[in-house]
Design a protein around this motif. Structure first.
Motif, PDB file in Angstrom:
ATOM      1  N   ARG A  54       0.819  -1.185   0.046  1.00 60.28           N
ATOM      2  CA  ARG A  54       0.025   0.058   0.091  1.00 60.28           C
ATOM      3  C   ARG A  54       0.674   1.080  -0.104  1.00 60.28           C
ATOM      4  O   ARG A  54       1.496   1.445   0.881  1.00 60.28           O
ATOM      5  CB  ARG A  54      -0.865   0.046   1.364  1.00 60.28           C
ATOM      6  CG  ARG A  54      -1.980   0.992   1.282  1.00 60.28           C
ATOM      7  CD  ARG A  54      -2.862   0.673   2.476  1.00 60.28           C
ATOM      8  NE  ARG A  54      -1.984   0.849   3.689  1.00 60.28           N
ATOM      9  CZ  ARG A  54      -1.691   1.703   4.234  1.00 60.28           C
ATOM     10  NH1 ARG A  54      -1.837   3.281   3.903  1.00 60.28           N
ATOM     11  NH2 ARG A  54      -1.066   1.980   5.633  1.00 60.28           N
ATOM     12  N   ARG A  55       0.587   2.038  -0.812  1.00 60.88           N
ATOM     13  CA  ARG A  55       1.304   3.179  -1.144  1.00 60.88           C
ATOM     14  C   ARG A  55       0.752   4.856  -0.424  1.00 60.88           C
ATOM     15  O   ARG A  55       1.090   5.464  -0.065  1.00 60.88           O
ATOM     16  CB  ARG A  55       1.680   3.511  -2.534  1.00 60.88           C
ATOM     17  CG  ARG A  55       2.791   2.810  -3.141  1.00 60.88           C
ATOM     18  CD  ARG A  55       2.833   2.947  -4.675  1.00 60.88           C
ATOM     19  NE  ARG A  55       2.790   4.451  -4.883  1.00 60.88           N
ATOM     20  CZ  ARG A  55       3.716   4.593  -5.814  1.00 60.88           C
ATOM     21  NH1 ARG A  55       4.563   4.064  -6.503  1.00 60.88           N
ATOM     22  NH2 ARG A  55       3.749   6.307  -6.297  1.00 60.88           N
ATOM     23  N   SER A  56      -0.803   4.500  -0.626  1.00 51.81           N
ATOM     24  CA  SER A  56      -1.514   5.564  -0.510  1.00 51.81           C
ATOM     25  C   SER A  56      -2.164   5.261   0.705  1.00 51.81           C
ATOM     26  O   SER A  56      -2.644   4.296   0.976  1.00 51.81           O
ATOM     27  CB  SER A  56      -2.339   5.973  -1.706  1.00 51.81           C
ATOM     28  OG  SER A  56      -1.449   6.173  -2.854  1.00 51.81           O
ATOM     29  N   VAL A  57      -2.646   6.514   1.603  1.00 47.10           N
ATOM     30  CA  VAL A  57      -3.479   6.539   2.644  1.00 47.10           C
ATOM     31  C   VAL A  57      -4.198   7.845   2.514  1.00 47.10           C
ATOM     32  O   VAL A  57      -4.005   8.977   2.062  1.00 47.10           O
ATOM     33  CB  VAL A  57      -2.829   6.396   4.030  1.00 47.10           C
ATOM     34  CG1 VAL A  57      -2.030   7.724   4.216  1.00 47.10           C
ATOM     35  CG2 VAL A  57      -3.687   6.135   5.063  1.00 47.10           C
ATOM     36  N   ALA A  58      -5.651   7.775   2.906  1.00 51.47           N
ATOM     37  CA  ALA A  58      -6.570   8.880   2.950  1.00 51.47           C
ATOM     38  C   ALA A  58      -6.946   9.288   4.180  1.00 51.47           C
ATOM     39  O   ALA A  58      -6.767   8.486   5.263  1.00 51.47           O
ATOM     40  CB  ALA A  58      -7.537   8.533   1.895  1.00 51.47           C
ATOM     41  N   SER A  59      -7.412  10.569   4.323  1.00 51.68           N
ATOM     42  CA  SER A  59      -7.953  11.029   5.465  1.00 51.68           C
ATOM     43  C   SER A  59      -9.321  11.697   5.410  1.00 51.68           C
ATOM     44  O   SER A  59      -9.328  12.588   4.221  1.00 51.68           O
ATOM     45  CB  SER A  59      -7.158  11.908   6.184  1.00 51.68           C
ATOM     46  OG  SER A  59      -7.448  12.455   7.293  1.00 51.68           O
ATOM     47  N   PRO A 118      -7.367   6.101   9.431  1.00 48.05           N
ATOM     48  CA  PRO A 118      -6.908   5.989   8.379  1.00 48.05           C
ATOM     49  C   PRO A 118      -7.871   5.216   7.277  1.00 48.05           C
ATOM     50  O   PRO A 118      -8.744   4.428   7.654  1.00 48.05           O
ATOM     51  CB  PRO A 118      -5.595   5.260   8.381  1.00 48.05           C
ATOM     52  CG  PRO A 118      -5.726   4.405   9.509  1.00 48.05           C
ATOM     53  CD  PRO A 118      -6.694   5.166  10.273  1.00 48.05           C
ATOM     54  N   ALA A 135      -7.035   4.143  -0.338  1.00 47.60           N
ATOM     55  CA  ALA A 135      -7.132   5.180  -1.312  1.00 47.60           C
ATOM     56  C   ALA A 135      -8.229   4.981  -2.541  1.00 47.60           C
ATOM     57  O   ALA A 135      -8.618   5.918  -3.457  1.00 47.60           O
ATOM     58  CB  ALA A 135      -5.842   5.175  -2.252  1.00 47.60           C
ATOM     59  N   THR A 192     -12.957   5.046  -1.140  1.00 53.71           N
ATOM     60  CA  THR A 192     -12.725   5.830   0.083  1.00 53.71           C
ATOM     61  C   THR A 192     -13.882   6.032   0.759  1.00 53.71           C
ATOM     62  O   THR A 192     -14.056   5.927   2.276  1.00 53.71           O
ATOM     63  CB  THR A 192     -11.561   7.141  -0.186  1.00 53.71           C
ATOM     64  OG1 THR A 192     -10.408   6.732  -0.862  1.00 53.71           O
ATOM     65  CG2 THR A 192     -10.994   7.583   1.175  1.00 53.71           C
ATOM     66  N   ARG A 221      -0.254   0.945   8.452  1.00 48.51           N
ATOM     67  CA  ARG A 221       1.175   1.346   7.841  1.00 48.51           C
ATOM     68  C   ARG A 221       1.841   0.079   7.776  1.00 48.51           C
ATOM     69  O   ARG A 221       1.795  -0.662   8.562  1.00 48.51           O
ATOM     70  CB  ARG A 221       1.325   2.338   8.720  1.00 48.51           C
ATOM     71  CG  ARG A 221       0.818   3.736   8.743  1.00 48.51           C
ATOM     72  CD  ARG A 221       1.590   4.642   9.588  1.00 48.51           C
ATOM     73  NE  ARG A 221       2.770   4.998   8.837  1.00 48.51           N
ATOM     74  CZ  ARG A 221       2.887   6.062   7.884  1.00 48.51           C
ATOM     75  NH1 ARG A 221       1.843   6.683   7.609  1.00 48.51           N
ATOM     76  NH2 ARG A 221       4.067   6.253   7.311  1.00 48.51           N
ATOM     77  N   GLU A 222       2.909   0.523   6.937  1.00 43.88           N
ATOM     78  CA  GLU A 222       3.615  -0.836   6.516  1.00 43.88           C
ATOM     79  C   GLU A 222       4.707  -1.267   7.914  1.00 43.88           C
ATOM     80  O   GLU A 222       4.904  -2.393   8.051  1.00 43.88           O
ATOM     81  CB  GLU A 222       4.527  -0.361   5.383  1.00 43.88           C
ATOM     82  CG  GLU A 222       5.056  -1.392   4.656  1.00 43.88           C
ATOM     83  CD  GLU A 222       6.107  -0.969   3.434  1.00 43.88           C
ATOM     84  OE1 GLU A 222       5.280  -0.336   2.517  1.00 43.88           O
ATOM     85  OE2 GLU A 222       7.163  -1.447   3.364  1.00 43.88           O
TER      86      GLU A 222
END
Lengths: 126, 359
Positions: free
Chosen positions: B108-113, B202, B205, B208, B299-300
């Motif tokens: 996973r590269r992207s995360v949203a809020s 979190p 992406a 969402t 998260r990673e």
């Protein structure tokens, strides 16, 4: 309504956050007087440092797009950023267009891409 | 079987059931809180699970037998089985340590809020707050007004059959402990609710907004359950605080019978709420797991900061309240300074008990 960051992008995180908020303002999803979350909330959700989000908020405040209220988030001021003139803003656009043409896209394709992105921006799409 | 044994048996059975099912209720999505492959879950994971469950049952049975033997020998109850939950946590941590190396990291590269502010005021109902305030303050006022009228020996403990089984000489500590406990519980609960509202959320992406709606509903269920608990724990503590007064002061309005009815009803309603909201949470989480493949975004590097699968310590994470690994409820990031506030508040409880005992 949300913002997305790419952790592996070369664009600094604070800039990505600022760009995402600007995109939503332009697209009409964040009208004036809309309350935004606190720095702590966004930093916690994204897992980034407080200062990263604070820098994004500060930059947007300097551009006249937000009013930051310490401890209670920020409020959208308006759609017009009053800091930079059109000439100054053409430079990054010129760079992006040059890169597209250097990548082999013909002029018509570049025009099509520009129109498409502008439409998406105004409609608030990604 | 005596009342004391019954008092201990039910909560211990509940704790055993929780530790029995928590590691596997989301199967390979959160095996001891760790996302693992289906193959590992079906093969090596089964052996880890069998070893864990054997230790759990053996410890509980052993402690129950020991307590029974001690009670028969000494004729007084010795709560040996009270250490069983701590032993269960150790076994859980050992099993987690065996499973964690098989953590399946998501690419996973992207995360949203979400950009919607989460404020305590948005989840506060004035009627509930007023009710909790009243049931917390009334015993304090009652102790203040009726202390002098109480006899020299007062009842302070009743068993499951409503028989008084403990008296003490009247003192401030014995009488004020109940109201002080109520005040302490509600202060801690309000602080926890404020932090829960601001818990880490979190988002993925993709899909969402749909995922966000699910998480918002989860948060709402949690906060409703929390308010339900505050109300009925408030009533239970009100009854516990008023019972010594009601039993000992003749001039008080006839509260004893009312409390005798209110106590079991509140207990049952509290239990009903826990089951009702717990079931809603459970089914919502199942739907999110089925729709998105997971109901929790990590998260990673998160696996490095969970200790025993139970304690989260991550100095780089600015969030204070985070979802538990297994997805059932929330816990705190012990690396944040605010954790000390909670530890201090929790330390107040033994302080209160020691003060009550000493006075």
């Amino acid at each position: 309504m949300h913002i997305t960051i790419d952790e592996e992008s070369r664009v600094p995180i604070y800039q990505q956050i600022a760009n995402e908020i600007k995109r939503l303002i332009v697209g009409g999803e964040l009208p004036p007087e809309t309350a935004l979350p606190t720095v702590r909330q966004i930093a916690g959700d994204l897992g980034v440092n407080f200062n990263t989000v604070a820098t994004a908020y500060r930059d947007l405040q300097e551009e006249g797009l937000l009013t930051v209220r310490h401890g209670s988030g920020a409020v959208v001021r308006g759609r017009q950023s009053d800091r930079r003139g059109a000439e100054e803003l053409r430079a990054p656009l010129r760079t992006a267009l040059a890169q597209l043409m250097l990548a082999g896209h013909p002029r018509t394709a570049v025009l099509h891409i520009v129109r498409e992105e502008l439409t998406k921006l105004v409609k608030g799409e990604k | 079987m005596n009342a004391h044994a019954l008092e201990l048996l039910f909560p211990q059975l509940l704790i055993v059931a929780i530790f029995w099912f928590i590691p596997v209720y989301r199967r390979e999505r959160a095996f001891f809180g760790v996302p693992v492959s289906a193959q590992f879950y079906a093969e090596a994971g089964r052996q880890i699970l069998r070893r864990y469950r054997f230790r759990l049952i053996a410890t509980y049975l052993g402690l129950f037998l020991l307590e029974f033997a001690l009670w028969r020998w000494r004729k007084t109850p010795v709560a040996v089985v009270a250490v069983a939950p701590f032993a269960s946590m150790i076994f859980y941590a050992l099993a987690y340590r065996a499973v964690a190396p098989h953590w399946q990291k998501t690419d996973r590269r992207s995360v949203a809020s979400s950009l919607a502010p989460r404020r305590l005021s948005d989840y506060t109902h004035i009627a509930i707050e007023l009710f909790v305030l009243v049931v917390t303050l009334l015993p304090v006022l009652a102790v203040f007004f009726y202390y002098e009228q109480m006899p020299e020996r007062i009842p302070i403990h009743w068993n499951l059959f409503s028989q008084t089984d403990r008296w003490v000489t009247k003192c401030v500590g014995a009488v004020a402990l109940g109201p002080a406990l109520g005040f302490w519980v509600q202060t801690l609960a309000l602080l926890m609710k404020n932090d829960l509202v601001k818990s880490k959320m979190p988002l993925p992406a993709s899909a969402t907004e749909e995922f966000l709606r699910g998480k918002q509903r989860q948060l709402l269920i949690t906060l409703h359950m929390f308010d339900w608990m505050r109300v009925f724990v408030g009533v239970l503590l009100f009854c516990a605080a008023m019972l010594p007064l009601a039993s000992a002061v003749a001039s008080l309005p006839p509260l004893q019978r009312t409390i005798g009815v209110l106590l079991p009803i509140s207990g049952l309603l509290l239990l009903f709420g826990l089951v009702f909201f717990g079931a809603r949470w459970f089914f919502l989480q199942r739907r999110m797991d089925a729709r998105f493949g997971r109901s929790r975004i990590e998260r990673e590097d998160e696996s490095q900061h969970w200790y025993g699968g139970l304690i989260y310590f991550n100095p780089r994470d600015p969030a204070f309240v985070v979802e538990k690994l297994e997805g059932l409820g929330y816990t705190i990031n012990f690396a944040r300074g605010r954790a000390w506030l909670y530890l201090l508040l929790i330390a107040v409880l033994p302080g209160l008990l020691i003060w009550a005992g000493a006075s």
